[in-house]
Design a protein around this motif. Structure first.
Motif, PDB file in Angstrom:
ATOM      1  N   SER A  71       0.820  -1.214   0.000  1.00  0.00           N
ATOM      2  CA  SER A  71       0.000   0.000   0.000  1.00  0.00           C
ATOM      3  C   SER A  71       0.850   1.258   0.000  1.00  0.00           C
ATOM      4  N   GLU A  72       1.926   1.274   0.806  1.00  0.00           N
ATOM      5  CA  GLU A  72       2.776   2.468   0.815  1.00  0.00           C
ATOM      6  C   GLU A  72       3.511   2.613  -0.516  1.00  0.00           C
ATOM      7  N   LEU A  73       3.820   1.495  -1.145  1.00  0.00           N
ATOM      8  CA  LEU A  73       4.446   1.548  -2.474  1.00  0.00           C
ATOM      9  C   LEU A  73       3.458   2.040  -3.521  1.00  0.00           C
ATOM     10  N   ALA A  74       2.185   1.644  -3.379  1.00  0.00           N
ATOM     11  CA  ALA A  74       1.144   2.098  -4.307  1.00  0.00           C
ATOM     12  C   ALA A  74       0.956   3.617  -4.220  1.00  0.00           C
ATOM     13  N   ILE A  75       1.060   4.157  -2.999  1.00  0.00           N
ATOM     14  CA  ILE A  75       0.940   5.607  -2.810  1.00  0.00           C
ATOM     15  C   ILE A  75       2.058   6.330  -3.545  1.00  0.00           C
ATOM     16  N   LEU A  76       3.269   5.816  -3.429  1.00  0.00           N
ATOM     17  CA  LEU A  76       4.405   6.422  -4.134  1.00  0.00           C
ATOM     18  C   LEU A  76       4.266   6.274  -5.644  1.00  0.00           C
ATOM     19  N   ALA A  77       3.708   5.136  -6.087  1.00  0.00           N
ATOM     20  CA  ALA A  77       3.545   4.892  -7.521  1.00  0.00           C
ATOM     21  C   ALA A  77       2.629   5.927  -8.162  1.00  0.00           C
ATOM     22  N   ILE A  78       1.682   6.459  -7.404  1.00  0.00           N
ATOM     23  CA  ILE A  78       0.774   7.478  -7.932  1.00  0.00           C
ATOM     24  C   ILE A  78       1.570   8.715  -8.355  1.00  0.00           C
ATOM     25  N   GLY A  79       2.392   9.221  -7.436  1.00  0.00           N
ATOM     26  CA  GLY A  79       3.186  10.400  -7.754  1.00  0.00           C
ATOM     27  C   GLY A  79       4.261  10.129  -8.788  1.00  0.00           C
ATOM     28  N   MET A  80       4.897   8.953  -8.701  1.00  0.00           N
ATOM     29  CA  MET A  80       5.962   8.617  -9.643  1.00  0.00           C
ATOM     30  C   MET A  80       5.422   8.483 -11.059  1.00  0.00           C
ATOM     31  N   THR A  81       4.198   7.996 -11.206  1.00  0.00           N
ATOM     32  CA  THR A  81       3.582   7.870 -12.527  1.00  0.00           C
ATOM     33  C   THR A  81       3.401   9.231 -13.177  1.00  0.00           C
ATOM     34  N   LEU A  82       2.935  10.203 -12.402  1.00  0.00           N
ATOM     35  CA  LEU A  82       2.735  11.553 -12.937  1.00  0.00           C
ATOM     36  C   LEU A  82       4.058  12.195 -13.323  1.00  0.00           C
ATOM     37  N   VAL A  83       5.080  12.034 -12.479  1.00  0.00           N
ATOM     38  CA  VAL A  83       6.400  12.593 -12.782  1.00  0.00           C
ATOM     39  C   VAL A  83       6.970  11.972 -14.050  1.00  0.00           C
ATOM     40  N   THR A  84       6.860  10.661 -14.151  1.00  0.00           N
ATOM     41  CA  THR A  84       7.380   9.954 -15.327  1.00  0.00           C
ATOM     42  C   THR A  84       6.651  10.385 -16.589  1.00  0.00           C
ATOM     43  N   ALA A  85       5.319  10.498 -16.506  1.00  0.00           N
ATOM     44  CA  ALA A  85       4.523  10.862 -17.678  1.00  0.00           C
ATOM     45  C   ALA A  85       4.851  12.271 -18.172  1.00  0.00           C
ATOM     46  N   ALA A  86       5.045  13.196 -17.249  1.00  0.00           N
ATOM     47  CA  ALA A  86       5.257  14.595 -17.637  1.00  0.00           C
ATOM     48  C   ALA A  86       6.685  14.895 -18.059  1.00  0.00           C
ATOM     49  N   THR A  87       7.655  14.261 -17.392  1.00  0.00           N
ATOM     50  CA  THR A  87       9.056  14.628 -17.613  1.00  0.00           C
ATOM     51  C   THR A  87       9.847  13.602 -18.412  1.00  0.00           C
ATOM     52  N   GLY A  88       9.337  12.377 -18.506  1.00  0.00           N
ATOM     53  CA  GLY A  88      10.109  11.333 -19.167  1.00  0.00           C
ATOM     54  C   GLY A  88      11.309  10.914 -18.343  1.00  0.00           C
ATOM     55  N   GLY A  89      11.268  11.205 -17.036  1.00  0.00           N
ATOM     56  CA  GLY A  89      12.335  10.836 -16.119  1.00  0.00           C
ATOM     57  C   GLY A  89      11.753  10.382 -14.798  1.00  0.00           C
ATOM     58  N   GLN A  90      12.625   9.985 -13.886  1.00  0.00           N
ATOM     59  CA  GLN A  90      12.171   9.454 -12.609  1.00  0.00           C
ATOM     60  C   GLN A  90      12.857  10.173 -11.453  1.00  0.00           C
ATOM     61  N   ASP A  91      12.176  10.177 -10.320  1.00  0.00           N
ATOM     62  CA  ASP A  91      12.696  10.784  -9.094  1.00  0.00           C
ATOM     63  C   ASP A  91      13.338   9.685  -8.246  1.00  0.00           C
ATOM     64  N   ILE A  92      14.650   9.730  -8.089  1.00  0.00           N
ATOM     65  CA  ILE A  92      15.348   8.697  -7.319  1.00  0.00           C
ATOM     66  C   ILE A  92      15.566   9.117  -5.863  1.00  0.00           C
ATOM     67  N   SER A  93      14.946  10.222  -5.462  1.00  0.00           N
ATOM     68  CA  SER A  93      15.164  10.732  -4.107  1.00  0.00           C
ATOM     69  C   SER A  93      14.012  10.439  -3.154  1.00  0.00           C
ATOM     70  N   VAL A  94      13.019   9.655  -3.567  1.00  0.00           N
ATOM     71  CA  VAL A  94      11.832   9.478  -2.722  1.00  0.00           C
ATOM     72  C   VAL A  94      12.166   8.785  -1.400  1.00  0.00           C
ATOM     73  N   GLY A  95      13.128   7.858  -1.410  1.00  0.00           N
ATOM     74  CA  GLY A  95      13.506   7.195  -0.170  1.00  0.00           C
ATOM     75  C   GLY A  95      14.092   8.178   0.830  1.00  0.00           C
ATOM     76  N   ALA A  96      14.994   9.035   0.359  1.00  0.00           N
ATOM     77  CA  ALA A  96      15.584  10.052   1.218  1.00  0.00           C
ATOM     78  C   ALA A  96      14.535  11.071   1.658  1.00  0.00           C
ATOM     79  N   ALA A  97      13.608  11.392   0.765  1.00  0.00           N
ATOM     80  CA  ALA A  97      12.547  12.346   1.108  1.00  0.00           C
ATOM     81  C   ALA A  97      11.611  11.777   2.172  1.00  0.00           C
ATOM     82  N   ILE A  98      11.366  10.463   2.120  1.00  0.00           N
ATOM     83  CA  ILE A  98      10.566   9.809   3.162  1.00  0.00           C
ATOM     84  C   ILE A  98      11.269   9.923   4.516  1.00  0.00           C
ATOM     85  N   ALA A  99      12.604   9.755   4.507  1.00  0.00           N
ATOM     86  CA  ALA A  99      13.375   9.903   5.748  1.00  0.00           C
ATOM     87  C   ALA A  99      13.217  11.317   6.307  1.00  0.00           C
TER      88      ALA A  99
END
Length: 365
Positions: A71-99
């Motif tokens: 479930s927590e991964l699904a929540i992150l997938a929502i935001g990551m999908t939008l970032v990927t769709a708009a920018t054609g790239g990925q955010d590799i900082s989500v783990g650090a941002a969660i910290a």
């Protein structure tokens, strides 16, 4: 005989339509994992009703673990999908941002005392402050990508590198502990409800996301910018703002995931919390059949992909695969997805499928 051939032809058409759907990939992966576990160990699907330390009824089993941590991964997938769709790239900082967001929550709840007897602020206040902080860091990443034209993975590498140190600095390198039992409800179980709370939080996020995508133009604008940024600008859109907004939304998703993470232990380990979760979030988007180069996306497929990734992780743990080796197995999945999504592979598969359909048509004739 002719009826059998016609039936085979109809089945072939149905399979062809299903294979053409984007959500087919995560569903097929889910079925493969389900069949594998059914053959290797049917007890994998056993769900038992027991009691936790507080005496409350709780469900336990591998399937419940998948629902819980997926479930927590699904929540992150929502935001990551939008970032990927708009920018054609990925955010590799989500783990650090969660910290960081988790550290902010604990700082607000504990105040200057790392082990207070009572909460120093309401949980909702701590969560809202963490949302603001996480969204600000998302805005920082978004500004680098949208306005400074830095490739997303390079832009987010800054926070990926410094994020956990920032999280430790927020609490003066201490490990705060929240003693209030109500705080554990967000990452555990609400008394009287045997299903893990993260599943309900994820369901609420999915409902909100579905409503936003249905009643606003966020989906249309995001896809338009991802498909052709220049064309979208000529049609009156602001591509920079759309990209910036997707990172801010991902920041909000990070804050929700951070709340769940720190609630599980009522504390935090800066170097371990959400470790490598960015890889799982990106893999969920890819497994959902979404192009990592941006453009059209299927949010349902991404969310399903998140649960499939957790299904895979739980299966590997079930068969005693060491945590250090998990990334290697997931890397194999990434390679397969990249190969299958390659244009030349898709063209060959499409040509093969047309040839098979042509053969069936001749048999019917």
């Amino acid at each position: 005989m002719q009826n059998n051939v016609k039936n085979k032809s109809k089945i072939s058409e149905v399979l062809g339509r299903l294979a053409g759907q984007q959500i087919f990939i995560p569903i097929a992966a889910l079925l493969l994992l389900a069949i594998f576990n059914l053959i290797m160990d049917p007890s994998f699907y056993t769900v038992t009703l027991g009691h936790n330390n507080a005496g409350d009824p709780v469900l336990s089993g591998y399937l419940i673990t998948i629902l819980d941590y997926g479930s927590e991964l699904a929540i992150l997938a929502i935001g990551m999908t939008l970032v990927t769709a708009a920018t054609g790239g990925q955010d590799i900082s989500v783990g650090a941002a969660i910290a960081i967001s988790g550290s902010v929550i604990l700082r607000v709840l504990c105040g200057t005392d790392s082990r207070p007897d009572t909460l120093q602020a309401p949980i909702i206040v701590a969560f809202l402050i963490s949302c603001v902080v996480a969204m600000l860091f998302g805005a920082f990443n978004g500004a680098l990508v949208a306005y400074f034209k830095i490739q997303p993975m390079v832009a987010t590498l800054i926070l990926f590198t410094a994020g956990r140190s920032i999280a430790a600095w927020i609490n003066n390198n201490e490990l705060p502990i929240v003693s209030d039992k109500t705080f554990t409800y967000f990452g555990g179980f609400i008394p009287g409800i045997p299903i893990p709370t993260p599943f309900f939080i994820a369901a609420a996020c999915m409902i909100v996301t579905a409503l936003v995508l249905k009643f606003t133009n966020l989906r249309l604008y995001t896809q338009a910018v991802g498909i052709n940024e220049s064309s979208s600008r000529l049609n009156g859109l602001n591509p920079q703002f759309i990209k910036f907004l997707t990172f801010v939304i991902l920041g909000l998703c990070v804050a929700v995931a951070g709340l769940i993470k720190v609630s599980r232990l009522s504390s935090i380990n800066y170097s371990v919390i959400a470790k490598d979760i960015e890889m799982d979030a990106i893999l969920a988007v890819a497994l959902g059949g979404n192009a990592l180069s941006g453009g059209k996306f299927n949010m349902t497929a991404s969310i399903l992909g998140a649960y499939v990734i957790q299904f895979l992780t739980t299966t590997l743990y079930k068969f005693n695969v060491q945590s250090d080796a998990l990334s290697a197995y997931k890397a194999v999945v990434v390679i397969l997805l990249v190969v299958l999504s390659a244009p030349i592979v898709r063209e060959k598969c499409s040509a093969l499928w047309k040839k098979i359909k042509g053969t069936h048509a001749k048999e019917v004739a």
